[in-house]
Design an enzyme around this catalytic site. Structure first.
Site, PDB file in Angstrom:
ATOM      1  N   SER A 169       1.355  -1.659   0.240  1.00 29.74           N
ATOM      2  CA  SER A 169       0.023   0.140   0.360  1.00 29.74           C
ATOM      3  C   SER A 169       0.560   1.223   0.058  1.00 29.74           C
ATOM      4  O   SER A 169       1.735   1.334  -1.180  1.00 29.74           O
ATOM      5  CB  SER A 169      -1.266  -0.080   1.343  1.00 29.74           C
TER       6      SER A 169
ATOM      7  N   ASP B  70       9.979   5.722 -10.407  1.00 36.10           N
ATOM      8  CA  ASP B  70       9.696   5.596 -11.622  1.00 36.10           C
ATOM      9  C   ASP B  70      10.272   7.764 -11.973  1.00 36.10           C
ATOM     10  O   ASP B  70      10.431   7.847 -12.829  1.00 36.10           O
ATOM     11  CB  ASP B  70       7.688   6.107 -11.825  1.00 36.10           C
TER      12      ASP B  70
ATOM     13  N   LYS C 119      -0.956  -4.395  -3.463  1.00 36.26           N
ATOM     14  CA  LYS C 119      -1.818  -3.613  -2.810  1.00 36.26           C
ATOM     15  C   LYS C 119      -1.810  -2.072  -2.695  1.00 36.26           C
ATOM     16  O   LYS C 119      -1.553  -1.113  -2.358  1.00 36.26           O
ATOM     17  CB  LYS C 119      -2.102  -3.429  -0.960  1.00 36.26           C
TER      18      LYS C 119
END
Length: 472
Positions: free
Chosen positions: A313, A324, A338
């Protein structure tokens, strides 16, 4: 009898419709496509309700039947949607503040049993050796099969210094494991740090709570005052997640201003949002920006993010954002996966529903759900042979949304140490994260120094079976 039940059902359809309006269910979904009430399905529901009321072997209160119906509706959606009664709602609010009474386990539901996602560090469960993937089959003398997740959590929580017996099924163990745990006040220290060796720092975030960003800022300020930091390891292993704005704040500490951290997408306008590395997106009513006084070097110091199958999460949001933006190299093993947003929707009488309303996406548009974050370098952890439970293993898990397959994309493995002669396998001893025996941390430091990185600890490589000789 059948006629009376049908008459009762028709009357009850109207009552249910009234209840739906009074609870403002339509307001919850006011931005979604409106549709008429499913009268036929409601009629079936009320006929069952009437049959139970008139024919069940013992009298049953209306409140119990309605509550169990709500529980069933939500539990049938996905592993994370749930009905929160007054006690569960209060515990959820207390838990985000970093203090509650219980055992210290992040859990989910699997095949009607409680499945351990991750034990929380420095808690009774962690010290007793509870492992990710363990199935809790009994709580004291009560079978877990048939309980809701909320019921099981209620039994595990309780007053400090009281005991509970857990019966656990563990993969690879022929017999159930019985553990007696003493409940405690769980005060989660969500951030720890130290200088591993001159010039190289380690910061661990074990959970994302209300005070996590403030604590991280203090730890970083102290660390950078001790001397030049040439490399930093952000450790998110076994971090089950927590508050979204906490993840945005932790990401913002290391990213340029206004960099995209995460986006969410769902059916309603409120579920479609973007969160950036700006104080407007991580401050929650506080006037003071906890990241304002961070040393400038925090934004540029070479970084590694450590993750594993227990990283879920919010920790996956941070790892995905730093990966990224090429701000950090992610090292470890595939994360939990998740990537769904749960919204708490208060009802009446201090109750609420926790409803999955959106999916998380990394800045490049990758869905985390049922897939997770793939490390840039795979470095196995001791005991990696033991299968970890992941989101994609849970029944009724939400699909990824963009990927055709929930199988993780293989990452480039680090160099594997040459296999030593086979030796009898021994169960790995628990490793204290951040210690001198922490293999993954040692490899992260080696990477920051520009040294070779080993993909597996010597104990794992040594126990790999040799290739079987071919028979003629």
């Amino acid at each position: 009898m059948k006629g009376r039940i049908k008459s009762f059902g028709l009357i009850f359809v109207g009552a249910i419709a009234g209840i739906l309006v009074s609870l403002n269910f339509q307001a919850i979904g006011q931005l979604a496509t409106r549709s008429p009430l499913p009268v036929e399905e409601l009629r079936s529901f009320t006929e069952v309700f009437g049959a139970i009321k008139q024919n069940y072997v013992e009298p049953v209160e209306d409140k119990k039947l309605i509550t169990e119906a709500i529980n069933g509706m939500l539990a049938g959606l996905d592993p994370h949607s749930a009905y929160l009664d007054a006690e569960a709602f209060k515990e959820l609010q207390v838990g985000t503040q970093g203090q509650f009474g219980g055992l210290g386990i992040e859990v989910g539901m699997e095949d009607g049993l409680v499945k351990v996602i991750s034990p929380i560090e420095d808690t009774p469960a962690f010290r007793a050796g509870i492992k990710p993937g363990d199935l809790i089959v009994k709580l004291d003398d009560a079978q877990v099969k048939g309980m809701t997740l909320n019921d099981a959590v209620k039994r595990m929580r309780g007053k400090p210094n009281t005991q509970i017996v857990l019966t656990i099924a563990r993969k690879g163990e022929p017999q159930p494991i019985v553990v007696t745990l003493t409940r405690a006040v769980i005060k989660v220290q969500s951030v720890k740090s130290k200088v591993v060796e001159p010039g190289y720092g380690w910061v661990r975030v074990s959970q994302f709570q209300e005070a996590t960003a403030d604590s991280l800022a203090r730890h970083l300020e102290t660390m950078f005052k001790q001397g030049t930091i040439k490399g930093l390891v952000l450790d998110l292993r076994n971090d089950p997640g927590g508050l979204l704005y906490g993840a945005v704040a932790i990401s913002a500490a290391f990213l340029p201003q206004k960099a995209l951290v995460v986006s969410t997408d769902g059916r309603t306008e409120d579920a479609r949002k973007k969160f950036f590395a700006t104080n407007e997106d991580y401050l929650r009513g506080s006037k003071d920006d906890m990241l304002r006084n961070l040393p400038a070097a925090v934004k540029s110091v070479p970084m590694v993010v450590l993750v594993n199958g227990g990283s879920a999460s919010a920790s996956e949001i941070v790892a995905g954002a730093l990966q990224d933006h090429k701000r950090a190299t992610v090292i470890g093993t595939q994360t939990f996966g998740k990537g769904s947003v749960q919204t708490i929707m208060p009802l009446g009488n201090n109750t609420a529903i926790k409803l999955t309303t959106a999916r998380y996406y990394t800045p490049s548009g990758r869905s985390i759900q049922a897939k997770g974050i793939t490390p840039d370098l795979i470095v196995e952890e001791p005991g990696a042979a033991q299968a970890r439970v992941r989101e994609a293993d849970l029944q009724r898990h939400l699909e990824n949304g963009t990927e055709k397959s929930d199988k993780p994309v293989p990452a480039k493995p680090a160099a594997v140490a040459p296999a030593a002669p086979a030796a009898p396998a021994e169960p790995p001893k628990p490793i204290e994260l951040g210690s001198k025996d922490d293999f993954q941390l040692l490899q992260a430091i080696a990477f920051l120094k520009g040294e070779p990185v080993k993909g597996q600890p010597p104990s794992v490589a040594a126990t790999k079976p040799a290739a079987s000789p071919k028979s003629n």
